[in-house]
Design a protein around this motif. Sequence first.
Motif, PDB file in Angstrom:
ATOM      1  N   ILE A  90       0.837  -1.210   0.000  1.00  0.00           N
ATOM      2  CA  ILE A  90       0.000   0.000   0.000  1.00  0.00           C
ATOM      3  C   ILE A  90       0.867   1.254   0.000  1.00  0.00           C
ATOM      4  CG2 ILE A  90      -1.664   1.317   1.353  1.00  0.00           C
ATOM      5  CD1 ILE A  90      -2.878  -1.314   2.265  1.00  0.00           C
ATOM      6  N   ALA A  91       1.917   1.267   0.829  1.00  0.00           N
ATOM      7  CA  ALA A  91       2.812   2.427   0.869  1.00  0.00           C
ATOM      8  C   ALA A  91       3.516   2.620  -0.467  1.00  0.00           C
ATOM      9  CB  ALA A  91       3.830   2.248   1.994  1.00  0.00           C
ATOM     10  N   GLU A  92       3.899   1.538  -1.114  1.00  0.00           N
ATOM     11  CA  GLU A  92       4.554   1.648  -2.424  1.00  0.00           C
ATOM     12  C   GLU A  92       3.603   2.218  -3.467  1.00  0.00           C
ATOM     13  OE1 GLU A  92       6.818  -1.265  -5.678  1.00  0.00           O
ATOM     14  OE2 GLU A  92       6.048  -2.066  -3.771  1.00  0.00           O
ATOM     15  N   GLU A  93       2.337   1.785  -3.434  1.00  0.00           N
ATOM     16  CA  GLU A  93       1.367   2.309  -4.396  1.00  0.00           C
ATOM     17  C   GLU A  93       1.044   3.772  -4.119  1.00  0.00           C
ATOM     18  OE1 GLU A  93      -3.088   1.254  -6.150  1.00  0.00           O
ATOM     19  OE2 GLU A  93      -2.131  -0.001  -4.628  1.00  0.00           O
ATOM     20  N   GLN A  94       0.928   4.140  -2.850  1.00  0.00           N
ATOM     21  CA  GLN A  94       0.655   5.534  -2.515  1.00  0.00           C
ATOM     22  C   GLN A  94       1.801   6.447  -2.922  1.00  0.00           C
ATOM     23  OE1 GLN A  94      -0.226   5.486   1.678  1.00  0.00           O
ATOM     24  NE2 GLN A  94      -2.408   5.068   1.358  1.00  0.00           N
ATOM     25  N   ALA A  95       3.030   5.948  -2.840  1.00  0.00           N
ATOM     26  CA  ALA A  95       4.175   6.768  -3.241  1.00  0.00           C
ATOM     27  C   ALA A  95       4.174   7.044  -4.740  1.00  0.00           C
ATOM     28  CB  ALA A  95       5.473   6.079  -2.834  1.00  0.00           C
ATOM     29  N   SER A  96       3.583   6.145  -5.517  1.00  0.00           N
ATOM     30  CA  SER A  96       3.545   6.336  -6.969  1.00  0.00           C
ATOM     31  C   SER A  96       2.329   7.128  -7.431  1.00  0.00           C
ATOM     32  CB  SER A  96       3.545   4.973  -7.671  1.00  0.00           C
ATOM     33  OG  SER A  96       2.384   4.228  -7.315  1.00  0.00           O
ATOM     34  N   MET A  97       1.412   7.452  -6.521  1.00  0.00           N
ATOM     35  CA  MET A  97       0.191   8.173  -6.891  1.00  0.00           C
ATOM     36  C   MET A  97       0.426   9.675  -6.876  1.00  0.00           C
ATOM     37  SD  MET A  97      -2.555   5.925  -4.681  1.00  0.00           S
ATOM     38  CE  MET A  97      -3.877   7.077  -5.013  1.00  0.00           C
ATOM     39  N   THR A  98      -0.339  10.381  -7.709  1.00  0.00           N
ATOM     40  CA  THR A  98      -0.269  11.841  -7.743  1.00  0.00           C
ATOM     41  C   THR A  98      -1.060  12.412  -6.574  1.00  0.00           C
ATOM     42  OG1 THR A  98      -0.144  11.770 -10.152  1.00  0.00           O
ATOM     43  CG2 THR A  98      -0.711  13.892  -9.141  1.00  0.00           C
ATOM     44  N   PRO A  99      -0.494  13.352  -5.818  1.00  0.00           N
ATOM     45  CA  PRO A  99      -1.244  13.925  -4.691  1.00  0.00           C
ATOM     46  C   PRO A  99      -2.551  14.561  -5.151  1.00  0.00           C
ATOM     47  CG  PRO A  99       1.079  14.528  -4.569  1.00  0.00           C
ATOM     48  CD  PRO A  99       0.869  13.889  -5.912  1.00  0.00           C
ATOM     49  N   ILE A 100      -3.591  14.415  -4.346  1.00  0.00           N
ATOM     50  CA  ILE A 100      -4.921  14.933  -4.671  1.00  0.00           C
ATOM     51  C   ILE A 100      -5.108  16.294  -4.018  1.00  0.00           C
ATOM     52  CG2 ILE A 100      -7.398  14.519  -4.471  1.00  0.00           C
ATOM     53  CD1 ILE A 100      -6.834  11.558  -4.412  1.00  0.00           C
ATOM     54  N   ASP A 101      -5.547  17.263  -4.818  1.00  0.00           N
ATOM     55  CA  ASP A 101      -5.871  18.583  -4.287  1.00  0.00           C
ATOM     56  C   ASP A 101      -7.265  18.523  -3.673  1.00  0.00           C
ATOM     57  OD1 ASP A 101      -6.075  21.197  -3.614  1.00  0.00           O
ATOM     58  OD2 ASP A 101      -5.970  21.995  -5.654  1.00  0.00           O
ATOM     59  N   LEU A 102      -7.339  18.640  -2.353  1.00  0.00           N
ATOM     60  CA  LEU A 102      -8.623  18.491  -1.667  1.00  0.00           C
ATOM     61  C   LEU A 102      -9.612  19.587  -2.035  1.00  0.00           C
ATOM     62  CD1 LEU A 102      -7.370  17.465   1.893  1.00  0.00           C
ATOM     63  CD2 LEU A 102      -8.049  15.991   0.000  1.00  0.00           C
ATOM     64  N   SER A 103      -9.130  20.744  -2.467  1.00  0.00           N
ATOM     65  CA  SER A 103     -10.036  21.848  -2.787  1.00  0.00           C
ATOM     66  C   SER A 103     -10.700  21.689  -4.148  1.00  0.00           C
ATOM     67  CB  SER A 103      -9.275  23.173  -2.744  1.00  0.00           C
ATOM     68  OG  SER A 103      -8.210  23.168  -3.692  1.00  0.00           O
ATOM     69  N   THR A 104     -10.104  20.916  -5.044  1.00  0.00           N
ATOM     70  CA  THR A 104     -10.655  20.756  -6.394  1.00  0.00           C
ATOM     71  C   THR A 104     -10.993  19.314  -6.731  1.00  0.00           C
ATOM     72  OG1 THR A 104      -8.412  20.563  -7.316  1.00  0.00           O
ATOM     73  CG2 THR A 104      -9.391  22.772  -7.217  1.00  0.00           C
ATOM     74  N   SER A 105     -10.819  18.404  -5.798  1.00  0.00           N
ATOM     75  CA  SER A 105     -11.068  17.001  -6.095  1.00  0.00           C
ATOM     76  C   SER A 105     -12.561  16.750  -6.263  1.00  0.00           C
ATOM     77  CB  SER A 105     -10.509  16.116  -4.974  1.00  0.00           C
ATOM     78  OG  SER A 105     -10.828  14.758  -5.211  1.00  0.00           O
ATOM     79  N   ALA A 106     -12.919  15.986  -7.307  1.00  0.00           N
ATOM     80  CA  ALA A 106     -14.322  15.648  -7.545  1.00  0.00           C
ATOM     81  C   ALA A 106     -14.799  14.535  -6.626  1.00  0.00           C
ATOM     82  CB  ALA A 106     -14.517  15.228  -9.001  1.00  0.00           C
ATOM     83  N   ARG A 107     -13.885  13.889  -5.921  1.00  0.00           N
ATOM     84  CA  ARG A 107     -14.265  12.805  -5.022  1.00  0.00           C
ATOM     85  C   ARG A 107     -14.743  13.315  -3.674  1.00  0.00           C
ATOM     86  NH1 ARG A 107      -9.328   8.719  -4.853  1.00  0.00           N
ATOM     87  NH2 ARG A 107     -10.849   7.645  -3.526  1.00  0.00           N
ATOM     88  N   LEU A 108     -14.542  14.604  -3.411  1.00  0.00           N
ATOM     89  CA  LEU A 108     -14.932  15.178  -2.132  1.00  0.00           C
ATOM     90  C   LEU A 108     -16.003  16.238  -2.351  1.00  0.00           C
ATOM     91  CD1 LEU A 108     -11.415  15.626  -0.471  1.00  0.00           C
ATOM     92  CD2 LEU A 108     -13.055  13.790  -0.081  1.00  0.00           C
ATOM     93  N   PRO A 109     -16.879  16.436  -1.380  1.00  0.00           N
ATOM     94  CA  PRO A 109     -17.891  17.498  -1.513  1.00  0.00           C
ATOM     95  C   PRO A 109     -17.230  18.864  -1.480  1.00  0.00           C
ATOM     96  CG  PRO A 109     -17.934  16.568   0.694  1.00  0.00           C
ATOM     97  CD  PRO A 109     -17.014  15.695  -0.114  1.00  0.00           C
ATOM     98  N   PRO A 110     -17.860  19.869  -2.059  1.00  0.00           N
ATOM     99  CA  PRO A 110     -17.262  21.212  -2.053  1.00  0.00           C
ATOM    100  C   PRO A 110     -17.167  21.768  -0.641  1.00  0.00           C
ATOM    101  CG  PRO A 110     -19.532  21.294  -2.842  1.00  0.00           C
ATOM    102  CD  PRO A 110     -19.170  19.844  -2.741  1.00  0.00           C
ATOM    103  N   ALA A 111     -16.193  22.631  -0.446  1.00  0.00           N
ATOM    104  CA  ALA A 111     -16.001  23.240   0.871  1.00  0.00           C
ATOM    105  C   ALA A 111     -17.186  24.142   1.204  1.00  0.00           C
ATOM    106  CB  ALA A 111     -14.701  24.043   0.897  1.00  0.00           C
ATOM    107  N   TYR A 112     -17.630  24.070   2.446  1.00  0.00           N
ATOM    108  CA  TYR A 112     -18.782  24.860   2.886  1.00  0.00           C
ATOM    109  C   TYR A 112     -18.306  26.186   3.453  1.00  0.00           C
ATOM    110  CZ  TYR A 112     -22.686  26.446   5.723  1.00  0.00           C
ATOM    111  OH  TYR A 112     -23.678  27.205   6.288  1.00  0.00           O
ATOM    112  N   GLU A 113     -18.867  27.261   2.941  1.00  0.00           N
ATOM    113  CA  GLU A 113     -18.552  28.602   3.419  1.00  0.00           C
ATOM    114  C   GLU A 113     -19.772  29.137   4.168  1.00  0.00           C
ATOM    115  OE1 GLU A 113     -17.372  31.050   0.225  1.00  0.00           O
ATOM    116  OE2 GLU A 113     -15.607  29.849  -0.308  1.00  0.00           O
TER     117      GLU A 113
END
Length: 280
Positions: A90-113
């Motif tokens: 798992i650590a090896e696969e995570q090291a090869s993954m591109t970091p996810i921008d939490l503010s623009t990721s479609a997998r997360l709900p939009p930030a609540y203001e």
Amino acid sequence: MARARGGRQSNGPAASDVPDSTPSTSTEVPVDAGSAKGNGDVFESSPIAGPSKDTFSYHAVKLASTDALPYFDRDLELQPGLRSRVDALIAEEQASMTPIDLSTSARLPPAYEPFSSRPDLRAELERVASGQPSPHTLDTHRYTLPSPAAGEDAPLSEWQAAVDSAHAQLGHMNVRLKNVELLKRYGSNAWRLSNFQQEQDIRLLSEQLEAVKSETNEINRLRQKDQTEAGSKLATLEKRWTELISRGLQLEVANITTQQEVDKLQNKKRKLEAQLSQLD
């Protein structure tokens, strides 16, 4: 706040002149905020904007299907060293993954203001969060009763202003007495009604919480039941597959052994035929 304008005015009926009536929880009581706070001050209500229209616009997130049986699989517990190998993969696969921008990721709900449609409330929230003092302070000068600084030699206008202020203070105290009387008469019932409503709200929320917990437990129970049955079926099929593989290997070994015996008999036959031909 009651103010005296243009000279003396009537202070209105005293608190004792309010007609007595039976307390009722359904009666609207105009008790001011000052008497509820304990200082007896009456504040003028200011217009308040409408309720905030902020809403949570969350969207559904598609989750990948999984074939894991966490209620049945115990490989990580039974096989030593398997967990460390899995963590390393798992650590090896995570090291090869591109970091996810939490503010623009479609997998997360939009930030609540908060208060996006109410800039005044948003500014007040930021002020409180930063610890800055409030610019709106209570004007206590109008609650004092000063006499003219020049004393008896003061002009008539200053004495008239002092008298008007005294009348305003008298009217203010009269309103405070009325509010205290109304609070004594209706406050206890209003407080009981408020407590009853809050208890009902707590009861409803508790029932909803218990319903959600019961539904969650039922889902987990059904999930455990389905996974246990599926795991037992997979274990039976795996055992059957192992038996068939073992039987196939046994048949293959038996075929090889039989073929070797047949070859030996064929060789023996050829030798015997050769010996018979020599005797003839």
